[in-house]
Structures are given as C-alpha cells and as structure tokens.
Enzyme design. Structure first.
Site, PDB file in Angstrom:
ATOM      1  CG  ASP A  43      -2.194   0.849   0.876  1.00 49.26           C
ATOM      2  OD1 ASP A  43      -2.920   0.490  -0.084  1.00 49.26           O
ATOM      3  OD2 ASP A  43      -2.417   1.879   1.537  1.00 49.26           O
ATOM      4  CE1 TYR A  61      -1.985  12.099  -7.014  1.00 46.98           C
ATOM      5  CE2 TYR A  61      -1.659   9.836  -6.279  1.00 46.98           C
ATOM      6  CZ  TYR A  61      -2.446  10.968  -6.362  1.00 46.98           C
ATOM      7  OH  TYR A  61      -3.707  10.978  -5.800  1.00 46.98           O
ATOM      8  CG  HIS A  93       7.600   4.930  -3.114  1.00 52.46           C
ATOM      9  ND1 HIS A  93       8.073   5.415  -4.309  1.00 52.46           N
ATOM     10  CD2 HIS A  93       6.325   4.560  -3.362  1.00 52.46           C
ATOM     11  CE1 HIS A  93       7.129   5.349  -5.223  1.00 52.46           C
ATOM     12  NE2 HIS A  93       6.052   4.830  -4.669  1.00 52.46           N
TER      13      HIS A  93
HETATM   14  P1  ITT Z   1      -3.557  -2.228  -5.354  1.00 49.12           P
HETATM   15  O1  ITT Z   1      -4.228  -1.717  -4.089  1.00 49.12           O
HETATM   16  O2  ITT Z   1      -4.411  -3.201  -6.098  1.00 49.12           O
HETATM   17  O3  ITT Z   1      -2.163  -2.714  -5.120  1.00 49.12           O
HETATM   18  P2  ITT Z   1      -3.655   0.567  -6.184  1.00 49.12           P
HETATM   19  O4  ITT Z   1      -3.243   1.256  -7.445  1.00 49.12           O
HETATM   20  O5  ITT Z   1      -5.056   0.807  -5.698  1.00 49.12           O
HETATM   21  O6  ITT Z   1      -3.384  -0.993  -6.383  1.00 49.12           O
HETATM   22  P3  ITT Z   1      -2.725   1.673  -3.679  1.00 49.12           P
HETATM   23  O7  ITT Z   1      -3.965   1.261  -2.961  1.00 49.12           O
HETATM   24  O8  ITT Z   1      -1.415   1.458  -3.027  1.00 49.12           O
HETATM   25  O9  ITT Z   1      -2.614   0.938  -5.086  1.00 49.12           O
HETATM   26  O10 ITT Z   1      -2.966   3.187  -4.107  1.00 49.12           O
HETATM   27  C1  ITT Z   1      -1.950   4.054  -4.173  1.00 49.12           C
HETATM   28  C2  ITT Z   1      -2.154   5.084  -5.274  1.00 49.12           C
HETATM   29  O11 ITT Z   1      -1.009   5.932  -5.113  1.00 49.12           O
HETATM   30  C3  ITT Z   1      -2.051   4.477  -6.668  1.00 49.12           C
HETATM   31  O12 ITT Z   1      -3.287   4.303  -7.280  1.00 49.12           O
HETATM   32  C4  ITT Z   1      -1.239   5.541  -7.414  1.00 49.12           C
HETATM   33  O13 ITT Z   1      -2.074   6.523  -7.924  1.00 49.12           O
HETATM   34  C5  ITT Z   1      -0.381   6.148  -6.331  1.00 49.12           C
HETATM   35  N1  ITT Z   1       0.961   5.533  -6.347  1.00 49.12           N
HETATM   36  C6  ITT Z   1       1.401   4.472  -5.613  1.00 49.12           C
HETATM   37  N2  ITT Z   1       2.670   4.171  -5.927  1.00 49.12           N
HETATM   38  C7  ITT Z   1       3.029   5.055  -6.886  1.00 49.12           C
HETATM   39  C8  ITT Z   1       4.194   5.252  -7.625  1.00 49.12           C
HETATM   40  O14 ITT Z   1       5.258   4.461  -7.495  1.00 49.12           O
HETATM   41  N3  ITT Z   1       4.222   6.243  -8.506  1.00 49.12           N
HETATM   42  C9  ITT Z   1       3.158   7.052  -8.671  1.00 49.12           C
HETATM   43  N4  ITT Z   1       2.012   6.921  -8.025  1.00 49.12           N
HETATM   44  C10 ITT Z   1       1.926   5.935  -7.131  1.00 49.12           C
END
Ligand code: ITT
Length: 191
Positions: A68, A150, A176
C-alpha cells in the site's frame, strides 16, 4: 522456484517488483481468478496493506504480500496520503487526482512531499512489514509519460527529472517501492 502472491490489481506495481524479486515466481490476483476490489478501510497504509494480504491469505491459504502506497504532501497536511488512489473521486482516476493536487498546490511555495510504501508479507500465518519512502517535490505541471499514478508530478530529492521521465531501472534504484521491496527480498532470502 516457489510461488508467492503479490496481492494487487495494479500491473505497474507488478512490473516494478518483478525486476527486484528473483528467487520467487510472482503470481497475482488474476492468476487466482480474483478480480474483486478489496475494500481499503484503514486510515494508514500499514493498515490497508494488512487488509489486502490477510484477505487473500485467508481466502486462498497462499503465502502473499501486498503493497500500500501513497503520496504525502506537506502543504496539504499529508494529503492525498492514504487516500492517494481515490483522492479526487470514489473511482480511482489518475488524471483527476493529479489535476486536484496541482490545483490545491497552486500558488503554494512549499512543494515538498514524500512517497511512502508499506509492504505486508504473510508467510505460513506470520506477518511482517517492510517500509520505504522517498522525499521529493511536486512540480507545477506534468513532466514525462513513463511510470504510473503521480509519477509525472514528482521529482525525487537530488534529481531534476520526474519519476515519469525516468526509466524503470532508474526509478527502481531510488523509489519508495524499491526500498521496501529490497527489504522484503533480504527477508525472503533468509527463508
Ligand atoms: P492495489 O491496491 O491493487 O495494489 P492501487 O493502485 O489501488 O493498487 P494503492 O492502494 O497502493 O494501489 O494506491 C496508491 C495510489 O497511489 C495508486 O493508485 C497511485 O495513484 C499512487 N501511487 C502508488 N505508488 C506510486 C508510484 O510508485 N508512482 C506514482 N504513483 C503511485
């Protein structure tokens, strides 16, 4: 090679993580024929990572990990943070999310931010966490077209290009997610 399930519906995360995990075959939700959304109802990324991993571990009895992540912007009091996926609307929409960040930061001098990841691993019923973060600044417009989420508006500290202007290998040296994943890999190698 042993299987491990990466609990995610985000193909971009899989591409990044697969480059870093060599000793396990990574499968994911779709290999389990699982296409549902797991409700992420906690108010921390650690809590939501646990929800995702424990849901799949309990349903399929398979060793797994989830990631997450969120973008935490200081001038916005840490937003979008844990709500990064659904910052602008209930249905996750990257374009809208970026537009809202840029709008909320218009005229703001403090552009400092950090991406944070928490990985939750469950192996044989035992839970472990691995964290990673990278500081940077938010640009005033989109730069680059690689990566996801992002990435076009985030320039990591010490660099002049956004994550979306970097190759996968460059992002994976500093991101990260790569920091957290390398800790996970160290742990798995001792198993
Ligand atoms: P899963 O929960 O199925 O893994 P998700 O895309 O919904 O997929 P998250 O709940 O972790 O993932 O949501 C985090 C959001 O933050 C994700 O949709 C991206 O928009 C952003 N994000 C996460 N990691 C990123 C990265 O490495 N670069 C850019 N944006 C990122």
């Amino acid at each position: 090679m042993r299987d491990i399930c990466f609990v995610t519906g985000n193909q971009n995360k899989i591409i990044e993580v697969e480059k870093l995990i060599k000793n396990f075959k990574i499968i994911s939700n779709k290999d389990l024929n699982f296409y549902d959304e797991i409700p992420e109802t906690e108010n921390t990324i650690k809590g939501n990572a646990f929800i995702k991993s424990s849901f799949i571990y309990n349903k399929f009895n398979i060793n797994c990990f989830s990631d997450d992540s969120g973008l935490f912007i200081n001038a916005l009091g840490g937003e979008p943070g844990v709500r990064s996926a659904r910052y602008a609307s209930e249905i996750s929409d990257t374009e809208k999310n970026i537009n809202l960040v840029l709008k909320n930061l218009r005229g703001e001098e403090d552009r400092s931010a950090a991406f944070q990841t928490c990985i939750c691993l469950i192996i044989n019923g035992k839970t472990s966490y691995f964290e990673g973060s990278v500081k940077g600044i938010i640009t005033s417009k989109r730069l680059g077209s690689r990566g996801f989420g992002y990435d076009p508006i985030f320039i990591p500290e010490g660099f002049e290009r956004s994550f979306a202007q970097m190759s996968l290998e460059e992002k994976n040296k500093i991101s990260h997610r790569s920091i957290a994943t390398k800790k996970l890999v160290n742990f798995l190698n001792q198993k």
